[in-house]
Write a protein that holds these residues in place. Structure first.
Motif, PDB file in Angstrom:
ATOM      1  N   ILE A   6       0.754  -1.280  -0.121  1.00  0.00           N
ATOM      2  CA  ILE A   6      -0.017  -0.109   0.121  1.00  0.00           C
ATOM      3  C   ILE A   6       0.724   1.357   0.026  1.00  0.00           C
ATOM      4  CG2 ILE A   6      -1.677   1.078   1.599  1.00  0.00           C
ATOM      5  CD1 ILE A   6      -2.882  -1.532   2.303  1.00  0.00           C
ATOM      6  N   ARG A   7       1.829   1.221   0.861  1.00  0.00           N
ATOM      7  CA  ARG A   7       2.819   2.311   0.884  1.00  0.00           C
ATOM      8  C   ARG A   7       3.512   2.665  -0.684  1.00  0.00           C
ATOM      9  NH1 ARG A   7       7.419   4.003   0.560  1.00  0.00           N
ATOM     10  NH2 ARG A   7       8.384   1.791  -0.028  1.00  0.00           N
ATOM     11  N   GLN A   8       3.668   1.672  -1.397  1.00  0.00           N
ATOM     12  CA  GLN A   8       4.241   1.822  -2.504  1.00  0.00           C
ATOM     13  C   GLN A   8       3.152   2.434  -3.454  1.00  0.00           C
ATOM     14  OE1 GLN A   8       6.452  -1.424  -3.835  1.00  0.00           O
ATOM     15  NE2 GLN A   8       7.858  -1.591  -1.982  1.00  0.00           N
ATOM     16  N   GLU A   9       2.368   1.797  -3.387  1.00  0.00           N
ATOM     17  CA  GLU A   9       0.999   2.171  -4.410  1.00  0.00           C
ATOM     18  C   GLU A   9       0.657   3.461  -3.917  1.00  0.00           C
ATOM     19  OE1 GLU A   9      -0.241   0.531  -7.017  1.00  0.00           O
ATOM     20  OE2 GLU A   9       1.324  -1.028  -6.842  1.00  0.00           O
ATOM     21  N   ALA A  10       0.666   4.188  -2.987  1.00  0.00           N
ATOM     22  CA  ALA A  10       0.184   5.309  -2.584  1.00  0.00           C
ATOM     23  C   ALA A  10       1.380   6.313  -2.517  1.00  0.00           C
ATOM     24  CB  ALA A  10      -0.421   5.449  -1.412  1.00  0.00           C
ATOM     25  N   PHE A  11       2.596   6.002  -2.909  1.00  0.00           N
ATOM     26  CA  PHE A  11       3.786   6.858  -3.190  1.00  0.00           C
ATOM     27  C   PHE A  11       3.921   7.511  -1.841  1.00  0.00           C
ATOM     28  CE2 PHE A  11       2.055   6.598  -7.373  1.00  0.00           C
ATOM     29  CZ  PHE A  11       3.109   6.026  -8.269  1.00  0.00           C
ATOM     30  N   ALA A  12       3.593   6.734  -0.759  1.00  0.00           N
ATOM     31  CA  ALA A  12       4.098   7.428   0.836  1.00  0.00           C
ATOM     32  C   ALA A  12       5.412   7.398   1.214  1.00  0.00           C
ATOM     33  CB  ALA A  12       3.272   6.710   1.785  1.00  0.00           C
ATOM     34  N   SER A  13       5.667   8.200   2.004  1.00  0.00           N
ATOM     35  CA  SER A  13       7.152   8.432   2.628  1.00  0.00           C
ATOM     36  C   SER A  13       7.838   6.962   2.925  1.00  0.00           C
ATOM     37  CB  SER A  13       7.486   9.242   3.545  1.00  0.00           C
ATOM     38  OG  SER A  13       6.918  10.680   3.256  1.00  0.00           O
ATOM     39  N   THR A  14       8.989   6.948   2.992  1.00  0.00           N
ATOM     40  CA  THR A  14       9.496   5.539   3.068  1.00  0.00           C
ATOM     41  C   THR A  14       9.769   5.278   4.655  1.00  0.00           C
ATOM     42  OG1 THR A  14      11.848   6.298   2.766  1.00  0.00           O
ATOM     43  CG2 THR A  14      10.715   5.152   0.896  1.00  0.00           C
ATOM     44  N   ALA A  15      10.630   5.906   5.293  1.00  0.00           N
ATOM     45  CA  ALA A  15      10.647   5.513   6.690  1.00  0.00           C
ATOM     46  C   ALA A  15      10.712   6.796   7.560  1.00  0.00           C
ATOM     47  CB  ALA A  15      12.094   4.973   6.735  1.00  0.00           C
ATOM     48  N   PRO A  16      10.190   6.739   8.841  1.00  0.00           N
ATOM     49  CA  PRO A  16       9.820   5.415   9.389  1.00  0.00           C
ATOM     50  C   PRO A  16       8.510   5.031   9.326  1.00  0.00           C
ATOM     51  CG  PRO A  16       9.656   7.234  11.035  1.00  0.00           C
ATOM     52  CD  PRO A  16      10.266   7.660   9.868  1.00  0.00           C
ATOM     53  N   TYR A  17       8.150   3.831   9.465  1.00  0.00           N
ATOM     54  CA  TYR A  17       6.727   3.348   9.448  1.00  0.00           C
ATOM     55  C   TYR A  17       6.246   4.143  10.479  1.00  0.00           C
ATOM     56  CZ  TYR A  17       7.509  -0.410   6.361  1.00  0.00           C
ATOM     57  OH  TYR A  17       7.696  -1.238   4.846  1.00  0.00           O
ATOM     58  N   ILE A  18       4.815   4.657  10.359  1.00  0.00           N
ATOM     59  CA  ILE A  18       4.036   5.306  11.411  1.00  0.00           C
ATOM     60  C   ILE A  18       2.998   4.438  11.825  1.00  0.00           C
ATOM     61  CG2 ILE A  18       2.680   7.308  11.906  1.00  0.00           C
ATOM     62  CD1 ILE A  18       5.540   7.801  11.436  1.00  0.00           C
ATOM     63  N   MET A  19       2.811   4.102  13.103  1.00  0.00           N
ATOM     64  CA  MET A  19       1.817   3.344  13.858  1.00  0.00           C
ATOM     65  C   MET A  19       0.714   4.323  14.296  1.00  0.00           C
ATOM     66  SD  MET A  19       2.512   0.372  13.427  1.00  0.00           S
ATOM     67  CE  MET A  19       1.161  -0.355  14.050  1.00  0.00           C
ATOM     68  N   PRO A  20      -0.524   4.297  13.882  1.00  0.00           N
ATOM     69  CA  PRO A  20      -1.519   5.129  14.330  1.00  0.00           C
ATOM     70  C   PRO A  20      -2.068   5.124  15.353  1.00  0.00           C
ATOM     71  CG  PRO A  20      -2.376   3.345  12.950  1.00  0.00           C
ATOM     72  CD  PRO A  20      -1.008   2.924  12.806  1.00  0.00           C
ATOM     73  N   VAL A  21      -2.436   6.222  16.124  1.00  0.00           N
ATOM     74  CA  VAL A  21      -3.013   6.318  17.232  1.00  0.00           C
ATOM     75  C   VAL A  21      -4.487   5.830  17.177  1.00  0.00           C
ATOM     76  CG1 VAL A  21      -4.053   7.858  18.991  1.00  0.00           C
ATOM     77  CG2 VAL A  21      -1.762   8.212  18.152  1.00  0.00           C
ATOM     78  N   PRO A  22      -4.796   4.584  17.837  1.00  0.00           N
ATOM     79  CA  PRO A  22      -6.162   4.311  17.799  1.00  0.00           C
ATOM     80  C   PRO A  22      -7.171   5.147  18.524  1.00  0.00           C
ATOM     81  CG  PRO A  22      -4.860   3.096  19.463  1.00  0.00           C
ATOM     82  CD  PRO A  22      -3.896   3.797  18.780  1.00  0.00           C
ATOM     83  N   PHE A  23      -8.218   5.688  17.871  1.00  0.00           N
ATOM     84  CA  PHE A  23      -9.139   6.378  18.764  1.00  0.00           C
ATOM     85  C   PHE A  23     -10.573   5.316  18.821  1.00  0.00           C
ATOM     86  CE2 PHE A  23      -6.830   9.929  17.409  1.00  0.00           C
ATOM     87  CZ  PHE A  23      -7.115  10.981  18.174  1.00  0.00           C
ATOM     88  N   PHE A  24     -10.366   4.668  20.066  1.00  0.00           N
ATOM     89  CA  PHE A  24     -11.250   3.644  20.482  1.00  0.00           C
ATOM     90  C   PHE A  24     -13.003   4.614  20.737  1.00  0.00           C
ATOM     91  CE2 PHE A  24      -7.202   2.229  22.099  1.00  0.00           C
ATOM     92  CZ  PHE A  24      -7.285   1.050  21.546  1.00  0.00           C
ATOM     93  N   THR A  25     -13.605   4.114  20.018  1.00  0.00           N
ATOM     94  CA  THR A  25     -15.101   4.426  20.499  1.00  0.00           C
ATOM     95  C   THR A  25     -15.709   3.731  21.783  1.00  0.00           C
ATOM     96  OG1 THR A  25     -15.478   4.638  18.134  1.00  0.00           O
ATOM     97  CG2 THR A  25     -17.342   4.717  19.126  1.00  0.00           C
ATOM     98  N   VAL A  26     -15.963   4.671  22.728  1.00  0.00           N
ATOM     99  CA  VAL A  26     -16.443   4.015  24.174  1.00  0.00           C
ATOM    100  C   VAL A  26     -17.852   4.530  24.531  1.00  0.00           C
ATOM    101  CG1 VAL A  26     -13.781   3.787  24.578  1.00  0.00           C
ATOM    102  CG2 VAL A  26     -15.217   5.795  25.088  1.00  0.00           C
ATOM    103  N   LEU A  27     -18.216   5.718  24.225  1.00  0.00           N
ATOM    104  CA  LEU A  27     -19.354   6.144  24.716  1.00  0.00           C
ATOM    105  C   LEU A  27     -20.303   6.905  23.655  1.00  0.00           C
ATOM    106  CD1 LEU A  27     -21.128   6.522  27.216  1.00  0.00           C
ATOM    107  CD2 LEU A  27     -19.847   8.581  27.709  1.00  0.00           C
ATOM    108  N   ASN A  28     -21.541   6.530  23.667  1.00  0.00           N
ATOM    109  CA  ASN A  28     -22.609   7.404  22.799  1.00  0.00           C
ATOM    110  C   ASN A  28     -23.643   8.043  23.511  1.00  0.00           C
ATOM    111  OD1 ASN A  28     -21.241   5.190  20.662  1.00  0.00           O
ATOM    112  ND2 ASN A  28     -22.355   6.707  19.538  1.00  0.00           N
TER     113      ASN A  28
END
Length: 430
Positions: free
Chosen positions: A134-156
Motif C-alpha cells: 500500500i505504501r508503494q502504491e500510494a507513493f507514501a514516504s519510506t521511513a519510518p513506518y508510522i503506527m496510528p493512534v487508535p481512537f477507541f469508540t467508547v461512549l454514545n
C-alpha cells in the motif's frame, strides 16, 4: 515472473450486524486472496432486520463480478505485483461502458472488494507485506513506518460519540492496553452511576446512554481515565455528526466550553457539511483557546476533490475522515489521502457503520502513514481483529529491524507532509 488472476469469484457472507456482505476471492498461481465488503442498506435502525434491499445489492454485485468484471479482468492479464492502478482504472472504464446497457450498472462495492483482494494478491506476488505494498502504491514516504493512534469508540450519548486516544503511549501495544483498561473501567463507572443497564453497547461496541449530557459524559470519561492511571496520556475525541438538536451558534458555544475544560484533541463533523460560515467561525475562534493548538477538526462528507479544494480555500478544517466503503477502489482512496496530505491536513482512517471481519484498514492506516485510525471499541470480534492486526504489524516491523514510530500527540501531522497553519485547531471534516 508476472502473477496473473486465474479466477475471480464472489459470494454472499455476513457483516458484523448479521446482514448480507460481499466476499470476493482472487486466485493466482500463488494462492487465493479474499476481501469482505459491506453493502448499502436503507434500514432505519438496528431493529430493522429484514434487509431485502441489502440482499438484492449483494446478489447483483455477485452477478456483476462473475459475469462482467471477472471475464474482462482475467482476459487482460494484469500483473498483480505492479498493476493495481491499471486494474482500478480498467474497472472504472468497464463501469462507464456498462452504464449504457440495460440493467444495473457496476457498483462501487464490487469494485472496491475486487480492488482490496487484488491488493492482497499483489503484495504476495511482490513478496512484501500488505502495508508496504500500500505504501508503494500510494507513493507514501519510506521511513519510518508510522503506527496510528487508535481512537477507541467508547461512549454514545445525547447525539455525540466519544472516543479515547492514548496519545501519550509510545507503542501500539501500550496504546491498546491503555485503551482496553479505560474501556473496562468506563463500563464499571457507568454501572456504578446508573445501574447495569447503562453498559448496553451499540454495534460498534461503545456504551450507549442517551440520558447523559455532554458535560456529564466528559466528566465521567475524565474520571475514568484518571482512575485507570492514564491522565495526561489519554485524550478525547468527539463525533458530533448526530448532534442535530442544537443550532450552530449554540454548538459553537458548547464546543468552546468543552474544549476549555477537557483534553479534547479531535472534533469530527461539528456542523452540517454546507454551513461554511459556522465552520469558518469556529475554526477561527478555536485558535484563541489556550493549549488547544493540536485539535483535529474533521469532516466525513468532503472526500471528493472539488469539496476538499473548497474547504481548504475557506480554511474550515484541517483533516478529512476516510471510510473505505464510500470509494469505488483503492486508487481513489490513495488519491484522496494524497490530496489531503498536500494541504498539510490529517487523514483519519475509519471503519464503516456496517463493519465486517476484514482487517484491511489496519494495513491501510500504516501504509498511508496517516497517524490515526478509528475501528470501534476494544471489544467485538470485527473491531479486535483490526487492533490485533496492528499489533502484528508492529511486531513484524520491529522484528525486521526497520524504523518505526508511534504517532502519539503528532497524529495529525505524522505523515510528514507540508504543515498548514490556517486552521490551528484539529477540526476534521470538510
Amino acid at each position: 515472473m508476472p502473477t496473473f488472476i486465474v479466477s475471480l469469484t464472489a459470494s454472499r457472507r455476513l457483516d458484523a450486524t448479521g446482514n448480507p456482505a460481499l466476499q470476493v476471492c482472487v486466485t493466482t498461481s500463488k494462492g487465493t486472496y479474499t476481501s469482505l465488503q459491506s453493502v448499502p442498506s436503507k434500514r432505519k435502525t438496528a431493529l430493522d432486520t429484514d434487509d431485502k434491499e441489502g440482499a438484492a445489492h449483494v446478489q447483483q454485485a455477485i452477478h456483476n463480478i462473475e459475469f462482467v468484471i471477472s471475464p474482462a479482468l482475467i482476459g487482460r492479464r494484469f500483473d498483480l505485483a505492479k498493476d493495481l492502478k491499471r486494474i482500478d482504472d480498467f474497472m472504472s472504464e468497464l463501469a462507464k461502458q456498462e452504464e449504457g446497457k440495460e440493467g444495473p450498472v457496476l457498483g462501487k462495492e464490487e469494485r472496491m472488494a475486487v480492488s482490496v483482494a487484488c491488493a492482497r494478491a499483489g503484495a504476495d506476488a511482490a513478496g512484501i507485506p500488505l502495508y508496504e505494498f500500500i505504501r508503494q502504491e500510494a507513493f507514501a514516504s519510506t521511513a519510518p513506518y508510522i503506527m496510528p493512534v487508535p481512537f477507541f469508540t467508547v461512549l454514545n450519548g445525547d447525539g455525540i460519540e466519544y472516543t479515547i486516544a492514548p496519545t501519550g503511549a509510545t507503542s501500539m501495544a501500550q496504546a491498546i492496553k491503555m485503551g482496553s483498561e479505560t474501556y473496562h473501567a468506563l463500563k464499571q463507572a457507568l454501572e456504578d452511576k446508573l445501574g447495569t443497564a447503562a453498559s448496553h453497547t451499540t454495534t460498534t461496541g461503545s456504551f450507549s446512554n442517551p440520558l447523559l449530557q455532554p458535560l456529564e459524559s466528559l466528566h465521567l470519561l475524565a474520571q475514568t481515565i484518571h482512575a485507570s492511571g492514564h491522565t495526561n496520556t489519554t485524550s478525547i475525541g468527539l463525533n458530533a455528526s448526530s448532534l442535530t438538536s442544537l443550532n450552530s451558534p449554540t454548538k459553537i458555544q458548547l464546543y468552546n466550553d468543552l474544549l476549555s475544560k477537557y483534553p479534547i484533541t479531535l472534533l469530527e463533523d461539528p456542523f452540517p457539511e454546507d454551513e461554511w460560515e459556522s465552520w469558518s467561525s469556529f475554526s477561527a475562534a478555536t485558535g484563541e483557546i489556550q493549549g488547544k493548538q493540536g485539535v483535529a477538526i474533521v469532516d466525513r462528507e468532503v472526500m471528493c476533490q472539488e469539496r476538499m479544494e473548497l474547504a481548504r480555500g475557506r480554511g474550515v478544517c484541517n483533516g478529512v475522515l476516510l471510510e473505505l466503503d464510500v470509494f469505488p477502489d483503492l486508487s481513489a482512496v490513495f488519491a484522496a489521502a494524497n490530496q489531503a496530505f498536500s494541504y498539510g491536513w490529517g487523514v483519519f482512517i475509519s471503519h464503516s457503520l456496517a463493519e465486517t471481519t476484514d482487517s484491511f484498514i489496519a494495513d491501510l492506516a500504516v501504509g498511508l502513514r496517516c497517524g490515526h485510525l478509528k475501528a470501534g471499541a476494544p471489544s467485538r470480534g470485527e473491531n479486535v481483529l483490526k487492533y490485533n492486526r496492528l499489533l502484528d504489524i508492529e511486531e513484524e516491523i520491529k522484528a525486521n529491524g526497520q524504523d518505526i514510530k508511534f504517532a502519539g500527540e503528532e497524529f495529525r501531522v505524522a505523515h510528514g507532509r507540508i504543515k498548514e497553519e490556517k486552521v490551528p485547531f484539529n477540526v476534521y471534516g470538510y
